[in-house]
Design an enzyme around this catalytic site. Structure first.
Site, PDB file in Angstrom:
ATOM      1  N   ARG A 142      42.154  33.539  36.185  1.00  0.00           N
ATOM      2  CA  ARG A 142      40.499  33.240  35.805  1.00  0.00           C
ATOM      3  C   ARG A 142      40.054  34.538  35.769  1.00  0.00           C
ATOM      4  O   ARG A 142      40.770  35.301  36.477  1.00  0.00           O
ATOM      5  CB  ARG A 142      39.188  32.160  36.720  1.00  0.00           C
ATOM      6  CG  ARG A 142      39.857  32.753  38.367  1.00  0.00           C
ATOM      7  CD  ARG A 142      38.985  32.470  39.608  1.00  0.00           C
ATOM      8  NE  ARG A 142      39.422  32.913  40.781  1.00  0.00           N
ATOM      9  CZ  ARG A 142      39.079  34.557  40.776  1.00  0.00           C
ATOM     10  NH1 ARG A 142      38.298  35.118  40.239  1.00  0.00           N
ATOM     11  NH2 ARG A 142      39.324  34.480  42.217  1.00  0.00           N
ATOM     12  N   GLY A 143      39.014  34.206  35.133  1.00  0.00           N
ATOM     13  CA  GLY A 143      38.116  35.380  35.323  1.00  0.00           C
ATOM     14  C   GLY A 143      37.630  35.802  36.454  1.00  0.00           C
ATOM     15  O   GLY A 143      37.800  35.352  37.382  1.00  0.00           O
ATOM     16  N   GLN A 146      37.696  38.589  40.261  1.00  0.00           N
ATOM     17  CA  GLN A 146      38.606  39.304  40.398  1.00  0.00           C
ATOM     18  C   GLN A 146      38.848  38.732  41.956  1.00  0.00           C
ATOM     19  O   GLN A 146      39.429  37.683  42.170  1.00  0.00           O
ATOM     20  CB  GLN A 146      37.384  40.931  41.294  1.00  0.00           C
ATOM     21  CG  GLN A 146      37.122  41.134  40.062  1.00  0.00           C
ATOM     22  CD  GLN A 146      36.542  42.822  40.385  1.00  0.00           C
ATOM     23  OE1 GLN A 146      36.826  43.485  41.305  1.00  0.00           O
ATOM     24  NE2 GLN A 146      35.719  43.285  39.837  1.00  0.00           N
ATOM     25  N   TYR A 147      39.223  38.856  43.468  1.00  0.00           N
ATOM     26  CA  TYR A 147      39.270  38.432  44.258  1.00  0.00           C
ATOM     27  C   TYR A 147      37.501  37.864  44.708  1.00  0.00           C
ATOM     28  O   TYR A 147      37.044  38.289  44.886  1.00  0.00           O
ATOM     29  CB  TYR A 147      39.684  39.368  45.605  1.00  0.00           C
ATOM     30  CG  TYR A 147      41.126  39.863  45.180  1.00  0.00           C
ATOM     31  CD1 TYR A 147      42.603  39.176  45.550  1.00  0.00           C
ATOM     32  CD2 TYR A 147      40.988  41.184  45.139  1.00  0.00           C
ATOM     33  CE1 TYR A 147      43.281  39.929  45.005  1.00  0.00           C
ATOM     34  CE2 TYR A 147      42.741  41.748  44.628  1.00  0.00           C
ATOM     35  CZ  TYR A 147      43.763  40.906  44.952  1.00  0.00           C
ATOM     36  OH  TYR A 147      44.651  41.603  44.933  1.00  0.00           O
ATOM     37  N   THR A 148      38.764  36.867  45.114  1.00  0.00           N
ATOM     38  CA  THR A 148      37.177  35.895  46.224  1.00  0.00           C
ATOM     39  C   THR A 148      38.213  34.874  47.345  1.00  0.00           C
ATOM     40  O   THR A 148      39.342  34.642  47.221  1.00  0.00           O
ATOM     41  CB  THR A 148      36.413  34.450  45.299  1.00  0.00           C
ATOM     42  OG1 THR A 148      35.829  34.187  45.886  1.00  0.00           O
ATOM     43  CG2 THR A 148      37.905  33.248  44.432  1.00  0.00           C
ATOM     44  N   GLY A 155      36.025  27.447  37.750  1.00  0.00           N
ATOM     45  CA  GLY A 155      34.729  26.707  37.998  1.00  0.00           C
ATOM     46  C   GLY A 155      33.941  27.749  38.728  1.00  0.00           C
ATOM     47  O   GLY A 155      33.665  28.553  38.333  1.00  0.00           O
ATOM     48  N   SER A 185      32.085  27.958  43.425  1.00  0.00           N
ATOM     49  CA  SER A 185      32.647  27.721  44.885  1.00  0.00           C
ATOM     50  C   SER A 185      31.006  27.694  45.687  1.00  0.00           C
ATOM     51  O   SER A 185      30.899  28.849  44.973  1.00  0.00           O
ATOM     52  CB  SER A 185      33.448  28.058  45.443  1.00  0.00           C
ATOM     53  OG  SER A 185      33.212  29.824  45.798  1.00  0.00           O
ATOM     54  N   CYS A 243      34.835  39.614  44.769  1.00  0.00           N
ATOM     55  CA  CYS A 243      34.481  40.177  43.091  1.00  0.00           C
ATOM     56  C   CYS A 243      34.255  41.507  42.578  1.00  0.00           C
ATOM     57  O   CYS A 243      33.839  42.010  42.769  1.00  0.00           O
ATOM     58  CB  CYS A 243      33.530  39.557  42.799  1.00  0.00           C
ATOM     59  SG  CYS A 243      33.161  37.972  43.102  1.00  0.00           S
TER      60      CYS A 243
END
Length: 214
Positions: free
Chosen positions: A69-70, A72-74, A162, A164, A180
């Protein structure tokens, strides 16, 4: 209206991603309805297409998945509601910016159901909550915490991945990444804000607010 599906328990990330991609392909072929899946994952980190290696500060803490997905880190984990949004933008208008704004507005309206003021911030992904109860940053900038993350992908103009929203996750689990890619500000949740909200409460609000924006 899309088909809403609640997945019980903790959903395996790789299996869920594979199932989501299969469903998106069926939507594109016109053989399946649009869908929104509401679920929780076991503790893990996901890397978006813009993820920087330096932002994974504790790589051995939890499994790390390339999300595609678009962003960064999550982090995903118990107590966080994930909503995978599979909508056909061929039918809803091929405007990516408008679609992302609609998702943000949906989250903001959902939070307002619990008297939480979620806000956008230029240059910062996700939905933010002002924290005047916390000390400002060293440069005097007012403190803000992130309460919701957004990251989408389109395939043949059908969306997937999507958002969170943090209901009651273990906020220390975010310490293994720079969420992010944004430093300085923190992360919060509905329960951290003093609201006794459950995931079921949030689900009802998400469904109630959805038609206002899509």
């Amino acid at each position: 209206m899309p088909e809403w599906r609640h997945l019980d328990g903790l959903s395996d990330y790789s299996a869920t991603l594979q199932a989501m991609e299969a469903h998106v392909a069926e939507i594109a072929r016109g053989t399946a309805p649009e869908a929104i899946w509401l679920l929780e994952h076991p503790p893990l980190y996901t890397a978006g297409t813009s993820a920087q290696a330096a932002d994974l500060t504790d790589p051995d803490r939890f499994p790390v998945h390339a999300a595609g997905r678009g962003g960064q880190y999550t982090y995903h984990g118990p107590g966080q509601r994930v909503a995978y949004v599979m909508l056909d933008l061929n039918q809803r208008g091929r405007d990516v910016r408008r679609f992302v704004c609609a998702i943000e507005d949906w989250v903001i309206d959902t939070l307002a159901e619990f008297n939480v003021r979620g806000e956008r911030r230029t240059g910062r992904v996700g939905v933010w909550v002002a924290r005047p109860d916390k000390p400002p940053l060293p440069d005097g900038t007012p403190r803000e915490d992130k309460i919701a993350a957004i990251g989408i992908k389109l395939r043949r103009w059908v969306s997937f991945h999507g958002l969170s929203i943090n209901v009651e996750p273990d906020l220390s689990h975010f310490d293994g990444i720079v969420p992010c890619g944004i430093t300085g500000h923190g992360v919060t949740s509905l329960v951290d804000l003093g609201l006794p909200v459950t995931v079921d409460d949030l689900d009802l609000a998400l469904q109630r607010c959805f038609p206002r924006h899509f």
